[in-house]
Enzyme design. Structure first.
Site, PDB file in Angstrom:
ATOM      1  N   CYS A 441       0.763  -1.143   0.093  1.00  0.00           N
ATOM      2  CA  CYS A 441      -0.061  -0.093  -0.020  1.00  0.00           C
ATOM      3  C   CYS A 441       1.043   1.197   0.068  1.00  0.00           C
ATOM      4  O   CYS A 441       0.457   2.534  -0.755  1.00  0.00           O
ATOM      5  CB  CYS A 441      -0.949  -0.076   1.276  1.00  0.00           C
ATOM      6  SG  CYS A 441      -0.253  -0.309   2.646  1.00  0.00           S
ATOM      7  N   ASP A 565      -7.646   5.238  -1.633  1.00  0.00           N
ATOM      8  CA  ASP A 565      -7.161   3.979  -0.690  1.00  0.00           C
ATOM      9  C   ASP A 565      -6.370   3.202  -1.833  1.00  0.00           C
ATOM     10  O   ASP A 565      -6.941   2.606  -2.872  1.00  0.00           O
ATOM     11  CB  ASP A 565      -8.491   3.241  -0.334  1.00  0.00           C
ATOM     12  CG  ASP A 565      -8.010   2.085   0.606  1.00  0.00           C
ATOM     13  OD1 ASP A 565      -6.961   1.368   0.434  1.00  0.00           O
ATOM     14  OD2 ASP A 565      -8.951   1.880   1.555  1.00  0.00           O
ATOM     15  N   HIS A 567      -5.542  -0.036  -1.498  1.00  0.00           N
ATOM     16  CA  HIS A 567      -5.968  -1.291  -1.404  1.00  0.00           C
ATOM     17  C   HIS A 567      -6.803  -2.160  -2.389  1.00  0.00           C
ATOM     18  O   HIS A 567      -7.106  -3.182  -2.125  1.00  0.00           O
ATOM     19  CB  HIS A 567      -6.504  -1.513   0.330  1.00  0.00           C
ATOM     20  CG  HIS A 567      -5.484  -1.048   1.360  1.00  0.00           C
ATOM     21  ND1 HIS A 567      -5.342   0.014   1.871  1.00  0.00           N
ATOM     22  CD2 HIS A 567      -4.354  -1.722   1.839  1.00  0.00           C
ATOM     23  CE1 HIS A 567      -4.355   0.371   2.620  1.00  0.00           C
ATOM     24  NE2 HIS A 567      -3.675  -0.820   2.644  1.00  0.00           N
TER      25      HIS A 567
END
Length: 616
Positions: A441, A565, A567
């Site tokens: 990440c 994000d 992810h």
């Protein structure tokens, strides 16, 4: 000169002039177009100011001014930050020569206008042109808008963009009793200028959208508007020495060699200095322009003006060097800008030449009133005028989504929204067929940040891959050799090392001891987005994110965070990304897209705030 019945000022220029201080700028030439009985002011070019030995301010015209703006835009007036300075500026012969030269050859012969601020308003007054210029009567004027797009203003005024390219070869011989290189160059440029001025030169003009092409010469019929083009894809023109056959040959290359006129040196004692002069001019002309008039009235004068610009650059370098022409569309401009860049480090690569050209760009930024800490005229930012890629044109098998936050609804907490300045590409798990699920990440957040610096043209480097990131940290001594090829996490501290080494970008790190304390640092994050505008990497805690903005209500203290994000593991599907809140506004206490709290109350966090380079 006949006075136009109406003066209009583009609203963007009105806002610039209304916000000017007494020092910035002190004086400027006003740039615009004559449109029927109306003169429309679109932009300004800063006048350089110096203080003489007796303390008097003096105005100077930048030497690059003639070739910087498209042919067809006129200097219609003068701006000054006060009435006394305006009266001084219009007495300056160099300043007024630019204004008077612009008014020649226009249909209406627009008179010049002087503009200055007073009592919170802009005042327009005529300039009586003559041996001793003076201000005349007050002129009524109005602000105007012309379309929403950056390229729409000039085209909405009935102007057509024509890009004309011509390849010339300038060679100069010098010897023991031959003219020096400078004199030989001047002689060569003068002969090339004479050749371009000849009436027998015609031009081949092609549409950039379809296959149409016409010959523009003294015997041509019809008008320019019969060809299809746009400001994004201008018409293409090239000079020919004589009318081409129906097959349409390629344009010729002109060559001139300046030899010593009465040299007694043997050929072996002469040194040949040679340089290609690839002229590339932008012209704005009315669509109604007759093809028979296009060359002598627009294209040839523009080529000659740029040729003189080449001579200026070569004089500054005091030798024959390669000079390249680039066209730009800086932010907030409604017209193209042209720059002549010399190759200052032959063979050293574009990155080194870009560094060496910083003083040249600073001068152009000053001339155009562009920010002195934001790039706008770097070579990678130059326009290519290429057609948009088609779906079947090949290329990368996976294109990244850009600016995926655009269009998201803002939370209803009130207050003000502060976001990044500029564009970025969305990097996330599993891209490039690389499995970094569960550990990559922060790597992806770094890549997103690097893409921001690349898109804003602070660098030509593409974001680094995972292995390169790991190898860099080993080289810097931060990690052991076994780190390369591992699935080990990295955090904000490592990202600061990588940005410094890879891009020369420094960072500030905001450390927050508890996730529950993050809202109390809202004002510090606001200051970052206001002054730097770069994406922020959020490290520490449990998961890494990229922060793109913040909303803050001063009255209630409520805030929300625009989270990107990394992810996400799916394909480049914007609808799916929005529905899954992989990019979304999040309030304290909300869950992350991958599940679990966005900010863990008991965990510490490092907010990595990259600092925008202070350079052009």
């Amino acid at each position: 000169c006949k006075m136009p019945s109406t003066w209009k000022i583009h609203r963007s220029l009105q806002q610039k002039l209304s916000s000017c201080t007494d020092q910035e700028p002190t004086g400027a030439l006003l740039l615009g177009v004559a449109h029927g009985n109306t003169s429309i002011l679109l932009d300004y070019a800063i006048l350089l100011v110096s203080v003489s030995s007796n303390g008097q301010e003096q105005f100077h015209v930048h030497p690059a001014l003639p070739e910087t703006f498209p042919s067809g835009l006129l200097f219609l007036g003068v701006w000054a930050s006060s009435l006394p300075l305006l009266e001084k500026a219009i007495k300056d012969k160099a300043v007024m020569s630019m204004v008077s030269a612009s008014s020649h050859g226009t249909a209406e012969g627009p008179a010049a206008v002087g503009v200055f601020p007073a009592e919170g308003s802009l005042y327009f007054q005529t300039i009586n042109m003559g041996a001793s210029s003076s201000l005349g009567e007050t002129v009524p004027h109005e602000a105007m808008d012309t379309g929403a797009g950056p390229l729409s203003s000039a085209s909405d005024l009935g102007l057509v963009a024509v890009r004309c390219q011509a390849s010339l070869q300038l060679s100069a011989y010098t010897g023991t009793d031959a003219p020096n290189v400078q004199k030989a160059m001047d002689l060569g440029v003068a002969r090339l200028e004479e050749q371009l001025s000849q009436q027998r030169i015609v031009f081949l003009v092609k549409s950039s959208i379809d296959e149409q092409q016409v010959v523009a010469g003294s015997g041509s019929s019809g008008a320019l508007q019969q060809l299809s083009g746009s400001f994004e894809r201008p018409l293409q023109a090239s000079p020919l020495l004589q009318a081409p056959p129906s097959s349409g040959p390629a344009p010729p290359t002109y060559e001139y060699q300046a030899l010593p006129e009465a040299s007694t040196s043997s050929p072996s004692a002469l040194t040949l200095h040679s340089s290609a002069l690839d002229l590339d001019v932008m012209c704005y002309v009315p669509g109604s322009t007759l093809l028979s008039e296009l060359g002598p009235r627009a294209l040839a004068p523009a080529l000659i003006s740029q040729l003189r610009g080449f001579r200026r650059v070569l004089r500054e370098q005091q030798k024959l060097v390669q000079v390249k022409v680039y066209h730009f569309l800086p932010p907030g401009r409604v017209h193209h800008v042209t720059a002549l860049y010399p190759e200052l480090a032959p063979g050293a690569g574009e990155e080194i030449n870009e560094l060496k050209r910083i003083p040249i760009r600073k001068e152009l930024h000053k001339l155009l009133g562009l920010p002195d800490n934001r790039p706008a005229l770097r070579v990678p930012m130059a326009l290519t005028f290429s057609p948009p890629p088609s779906a079947s044109s090949g290329g990368p098998t996976q294109l990244r989504l850009r600016d995926v936050h655009v269009g998201l609804p803002v939370p209803g907490i009130g207050g003000t929204v502060y976001t990044i300045q500029g564009s970025y590409d969305y990097y996330h798990y599993m891209q490039d067929r690389f499995n970094d699920n569960g550990w990559g990440c922060a790597y992806r957040s770094l890549q997103t940040i690097c893409s921001w610096f690349q898109i804003q043209q602070y660098t030509t480097k593409s974001p680094p891959g995972h292995r390169e990131i790991q190898e860099t940290l080993v080289r810097l001594g931060d990690k052991a050799q076994g780190f390369v090829g591992s699935s080990n996490w990295i955090g904000a501290i490592e990202l600061s090392y990588l940005l410094d080494d890879y891009l020369g970008v420094t960072s500030k790190i905001l450390t927050i001891n508890k996730g529950s304390d993050i809202p109390s640092h809202a004002r510090e994050l606001i200051a970052h987005f206001q002054t730097q505008g770069t994406p922020v990497m959020i490290g520490g805690g449990v998961l890494a994110y990229t922060l793109l903005g913040i909303q803050f209500n001063e009255l209630t203290g409520e805030c929300a965070f625009l989270i990107l994000d990394p992810h996400y593991t799916g394909g480049e599907d914007l609808k799916k990304i929005h529905q899954g809140t992989w990019v979304a506004w999040k309030r304290p206490g909300d869950n992350a897209a991958a599940g679990g709290p966005l900010f863990v109350n008991s965990a510490f966090y490092n907010f990595l705030c990259p600092q925008r380079p202070n350079s052009v």
